[in-house]
Design a protein around this motif. Structure first.
Motif, short mmCIF file in Angstrom:
data_model
loop_
_atom_site.label_atom_id
_atom_site.label_comp_id
_atom_site.label_asym_id
_atom_site.label_seq_id
_atom_site.Cartn_x
_atom_site.Cartn_y
_atom_site.Cartn_z
N GLN A 159 0.77 -1.12 0.12
CA GLN A 159 0.02 -0.16 -0.05
C GLN A 159 0.90 1.21 0.08
O GLN A 159 1.92 1.55 0.71
N ILE A 160 0.70 2.28 -1.02
CA ILE A 160 1.36 3.33 -0.93
C ILE A 160 0.82 4.29 -0.06
O ILE A 160 -0.26 4.82 -0.03
N LEU A 161 1.77 4.70 1.09
CA LEU A 161 1.03 5.49 2.33
C LEU A 161 1.51 6.85 2.05
O LEU A 161 0.69 7.48 2.49
N LEU A 162 2.63 7.15 1.28
CA LEU A 162 2.92 8.36 0.70
C LEU A 162 3.64 8.60 -0.44
O LEU A 162 4.33 7.70 -0.73
N SER A 163 3.24 9.95 -0.79
CA SER A 163 3.74 10.10 -2.52
C SER A 163 4.12 11.39 -2.48
O SER A 163 3.20 12.24 -2.41
N GLU A 164 5.38 11.67 -2.55
CA GLU A 164 5.92 13.13 -2.80
C GLU A 164 6.57 13.21 -4.05
O GLU A 164 7.57 12.74 -4.58
N PRO A 165 6.03 14.06 -4.96
CA PRO A 165 4.93 14.58 -4.86
C PRO A 165 3.72 13.93 -4.98
O PRO A 165 3.64 12.89 -5.31
N PRO A 166 2.46 14.33 -4.42
CA PRO A 166 1.28 13.36 -4.60
C PRO A 166 0.85 12.96 -5.66
O PRO A 166 0.94 13.44 -6.75
N ARG A 167 0.23 11.63 -5.64
CA ARG A 167 -0.16 11.08 -6.70
C ARG A 167 -1.48 11.57 -7.20
O ARG A 167 -2.21 12.04 -6.47
N PRO A 168 -2.01 11.75 -8.42
CA PRO A 168 -3.27 12.02 -8.96
C PRO A 168 -4.07 11.06 -8.71
O PRO A 168 -3.78 10.05 -8.97
N ALA A 169 -5.39 11.73 -8.49
CA ALA A 169 -6.34 10.92 -8.06
C ALA A 169 -6.63 9.81 -9.06
O ALA A 169 -7.09 8.53 -8.83
N ALA A 170 -6.59 9.86 -10.12
CA ALA A 170 -6.89 9.10 -11.43
C ALA A 170 -5.93 7.78 -11.47
O ALA A 170 -6.12 7.13 -12.02
N GLN A 171 -4.73 8.09 -10.99
CA GLN A 171 -3.72 6.98 -11.13
C GLN A 171 -4.14 5.82 -10.19
O GLN A 171 -4.52 6.16 -9.08
N ASP A 172 -3.81 4.72 -10.79
CA ASP A 172 -3.87 3.37 -10.07
C ASP A 172 -2.96 3.21 -8.96
O ASP A 172 -1.81 4.10 -8.78
N ASN A 173 -3.18 2.21 -7.98
CA ASN A 173 -2.44 2.19 -6.77
C ASN A 173 -1.38 0.94 -7.33
O ASN A 173 -0.78 0.26 -6.00
N ARG A 174 -0.95 0.72 -8.29
CA ARG A 174 0.19 -0.29 -8.68
C ARG A 174 1.44 0.31 -8.25
O ARG A 174 1.87 1.43 -8.35
N ILE A 175 2.34 -0.82 -8.01
CA ILE A 175 3.69 -0.39 -7.78
C ILE A 175 4.67 -0.84 -9.00
O ILE A 175 4.36 -1.83 -9.61
N VAL A 176 5.31 0.44 -9.39
CA VAL A 176 6.16 -0.05 -10.51
C VAL A 176 7.50 -0.96 -10.08
O VAL A 176 7.92 -0.80 -8.99
N ASP A 177 7.69 -1.62 -11.08
CA ASP A 177 8.92 -2.46 -10.68
C ASP A 177 8.76 -3.23 -9.42
O ASP A 177 9.49 -3.16 -8.51
N PRO A 178 7.71 -4.17 -9.59
CA PRO A 178 7.11 -4.75 -8.10
C PRO A 178 8.37 -6.08 -7.75
O PRO A 178 8.55 -6.35 -6.53
N GLU A 179 9.48 -6.40 -8.71
CA GLU A 179 10.26 -7.44 -8.39
C GLU A 179 11.21 -6.86 -7.26
O GLU A 179 11.52 -7.53 -6.33
N THR A 180 11.70 -5.54 -7.60
CA THR A 180 12.67 -5.01 -6.51
C THR A 180 12.05 -4.74 -5.19
O THR A 180 12.77 -4.95 -4.10
N PHE A 181 10.62 -4.40 -5.21
CA PHE A 181 9.91 -4.21 -4.06
C PHE A 181 9.82 -5.44 -3.28
O PHE A 181 10.09 -5.40 -2.09
N GLN A 182 9.42 -6.50 -3.91
CA GLN A 182 9.42 -7.92 -3.21
C GLN A 182 10.59 -8.22 -2.82
O GLN A 182 10.87 -8.84 -1.70
N GLN A 183 11.85 -7.72 -3.49
CA GLN A 183 13.23 -8.39 -3.05
C GLN A 183 13.63 -7.48 -1.71
O GLN A 183 14.07 -8.25 -0.80
N VAL A 184 13.19 -6.26 -1.70
CA VAL A 184 13.61 -5.47 -0.50
C VAL A 184 12.80 -6.13 0.74
O VAL A 184 13.17 -6.32 1.87
N VAL A 185 11.23 -6.54 0.78
CA VAL A 185 10.67 -7.16 1.66
C VAL A 185 11.32 -8.39 2.03
O VAL A 185 11.48 -8.44 3.33
#
Length: 688
Positions: free
Chosen positions: A107-133
């Protein structure tokens, strides 16, 4: 001259060849060293850029890790207060395009600059995200293009509290900072560099910015990515390159540095230019050396020719003295004879004896001048059929008088006839010269062997045919010749004798042999005597029997032409003694006028050497105007005759007598000289 130039050029080429090979070897070595130098520079720059980019990425990770330690992210996180910190940090680091705080469940808790409302909640490059987790370790993602077409890559670090990841802090970074690292390495203007991520996409390059985030093949292709290797390849524009690469340790990225093949070509061109300049310089030096050599050779030749001229002049001086001595002796005979006849005109016996001595003097004088002419003449004189056996037997007394008293003369003559076609006087002179030389080689006495071989040795003639030759061999038991003297024996004025020797005897023999269509050679060794072999062509025809001269065969009226009054009157007297009516002219012009204006002249007797129109030119003109005119030329010397110039009439050599004059005119057969050949006259003043 051509052979000397060819030898000189061969020497020049022999001298240049090692230099060319050396220059070629050094050129190849230079090319190899320069090529290796460029390759080493490519590798060094690739590794240096990889290290610099590694440091830049490590710096980005460290900055993000410091931010992850912020107490505002302690649980429960103060997201609002952290947003202010993120904005301030982003303002200080303009390459950070986006900062996000993401929960471990995505879940994206904070985005700076803020995300436009129209954008979806997907994570770009999920492979590296899962690697960090999964690993709780920082991770760097690949290059991704956003919706606006601007590319960037994600740097992710875990937010650790109590040893466990509670959030993932992500910064999306523009590759501008990495691009600056490429240019900070100060690449040559024609070189290229590009950074490729683990997916093969361009992170940044020295090429167009639009290529960022796209496959590297759109910029360049290389043949290998092996460790520390140099690869061939080409740019998308088609330009050939050689490239080195270096791997980044922080992430599976690769940086490439390439140089165009034109850089190698320039080195090769410079090497060839340098080698060409070296060769040109070498060739120029060789030419200078050649011309210096040629100049030195020419100077040396001039010195040798000057010495040779001096030697010839010295020899000619001695020869002139000898000739003057011999002619003075002959003049003494004439002086004494004339004086004796004048004092005792009534003493018929004394007058007959003195006239006989004067006739002998004329014969000797004519032989002396003929011998002198034979040293340089090119004409063949009177060619007649001679039997060598009879000729040598007849000349035995003359040869015995020529050689030393302590020299024994031995003749070896065959039983069969040995006919040859030669000039009798020249042959006699050649025999005397050969025997005289052989005798001089035996000052303490010895044996002189004269052999005639009639076996008919076949030799090639000047026209390519095979002609049988007879040989006369003159052998002695004297000191012989060394090899160098044998080579030069036939040179004019060369002699091995001391004193007043002139060095023309063998020269006369050589000239006689050449004119006769034969040859002469020497077989000798020092201390073992010498053999001189004179070869002459065999006669293939027998001369006609000599018929008595008929008075009816002689002309009736002859025009006598000579520019010298004394010889004119002498020739006139001889013609009148032969029973001819004479008309005289003092030159060729006068003779032509008389021929054109006076009838009844059926013969012409003219001197050859006259001022203005010569006797030869007079004869040629008279032949055109008066074809039936019988013509005889008389001369003591003529250059044209010595050169073998063809004449339309007979030739008498001075001095000549009445019988020779009658023979010359009768040989014309009354048909104007169309069957005439040049005649040589015996030196006689006989009136019979």
């Amino acid at each position: 001259m051509f052979n000397r130039v060819r030898i000189a050029w061969i020497l020049v080429l022999v001298a240049i060849a090692p230099l060319v090979l050396t220059a070629g070897a050094f050129g190849q070595l230079y090319l190899s060293e320069q090529r290796q130098g460029i390759d080493r520079s490519l590798e060094d720059r690739a590794h240096a850029l990889a290290a610099a980019l590694d440091r830049e990425l490590a710096t980005q990770v460290q900055l993000l890790a410091v931010l992850a330690e912020s107490p505002r992210l302690d649980s429960p996180a103060s997201i609002a207060s952290f947003a202010e910190v993120a904005r301030r940090l982003q303002a200080r680091i303009p390459n950070w395009a986006l900062v996000r705080v993401i929960s471990t469940d995505g879940q994206i808790l904070l985005s700076e600059p803020p995300r436009p409302a129209a954008q979806d909640n997907r994570i770009v490059d999920p492979e590296t995200f899962q690697q960090v987790v999964a690993t709780s370790r920082p991770s760097i993602g690949g290059m991704v293009n956003g919706r606006e077409g601007r590319g960037g890559f994600a740097v992710r670090v875990p937010v650790l509290r109590g040893g466990a990841s509670i959030y993932v802090l992500t910064a999306v970074i523009r590759p501008k900072g990495l691009a600056e690292a490429l240019y900070l390495d100060d690449l040559p203007p024609s070189w290229h560099a590009w950074l490729v991520d683990q997916s093969g996409n361009i992170v940044t390059s020295t090429g167009p910015a639009r290529l960022t985030g796209h496959p590297s093949a759109g910029f360049a292709t290389v043949s290998s990515d092996g460790p520390a290797s140099i690869s061939g390849g080409k740019l998308a524009t088609g330009e050939a390159i050689r490239a080195a690469h270096g791997a980044l340790k922080q992430v599976g990225w690769t940086v490439h540095v390439a140089a165009p093949m034109s850089a190698y070509a320039r080195i090769r061109t410079m090497a060839w230019l340098g080698m060409g300049a070296t060769l040109l310089l070498t060739a120029a030096l060789a030419l200078v050396a050649y011309f210096l050599f040629a100049r030195e050779h020419r100077i040396q030749r001039q010195r040798e020719e000057a010495m040779s001229r001096w030697q010839r002049m010295d020899a000619l001086g001695r020869l002139t003295g000898q000739v003057a001595h011999d002619f003075n002796n002959l003049l003494m005979v004439f002086q004494a004879g004339i004086s004796g006849i004048e004092r005792r005109q009534d003493d018929l016996e004394r007058r007959s004896r003195l006239l006989s001595l004067m006739k002998d003097g004329i014969v000797k004088g004519a032989e002396l001048t003929q011998r002198l002419r034979s040293y340089s003449t090119k004409s063949k004189g009177t060619i007649e059929r001679i039997d060598l056996v009879d000729f040598v037997q007849a000349s035995r007394l003359l040869i015995e008088q020529t050689v030393r008293s302590n020299v024994v003369l031995v003749l070896h003559l065959p039983a069969e006839s040995c006919p040859v076609m030669v000039d009798a006087k020249d042959l006699q002179t050649a025999l005397v010269n050969l025997c005289s030389n052989a005798s001089d080689a035996m000052p303490d006495g010895g044996t002189l062997t004269l052999t005639v071989r009639g076996a008919g040795t076949p030799r090639r003639a000047g026209n390519g045919g095979i002609v049988e030759h007879m040989e006369i061999e003159v052998a002695d038991t004297g000191s012989g010749f060394d090899r160098e003297a044998a080579k030069r024996a036939f040179e004019p004025f060369f002699t091995t004798k001391s004193g007043s020797a002139v060095g023309l005897g063998l020269t006369q023999v050589y000239g006689f042999a050449e004119r006769s269509g034969g040859g002469v050679r020497i077989e000798a060794s020092s201390g073992e005597g010498a053999r001189v072999l004179l070869s002459l062509p065999r006669a293939d025809v027998i001369s006609r029997d000599v018929q008595p001269i008929s008075r009816a065969s002689l002309p009736k009226r002859v025009l006598v032409v000579d520019d010298n009054p004394d010889t004119l009157q002498a020739a006139r007297a001889l013609a009148e003694e032969a029973g001819l009516t004479t008309v005289t002219a003092g030159g060729a012009e006068e003779a032509l006028r008389i021929l054109r204006s006076t009838a009844g002249i059926d013969a012409l007797l003219s001197d050859v050497m006259m001022p203005g129109i010569s006797g030869i030119e007079l004869a040629e003109q008279a032949r055109r105007e008066f074809p039936s005119l019988r013509m005889v030329l008389m001369t003591g010397y003529s250059e044209k005759l010595d050169q073998g110039h063809a004449l339309p009439c007979a030739v008498l050599l001075k001095p000549f007598g009445r019988s020779e004059l009658e023979t010359a005119f009768s040989s014309l057969d009354g048909i104007g000289g169309s069957q005439v050949r040049p005649l040589d006259s015996p030196a006689s003043t006989s009136n019979s």
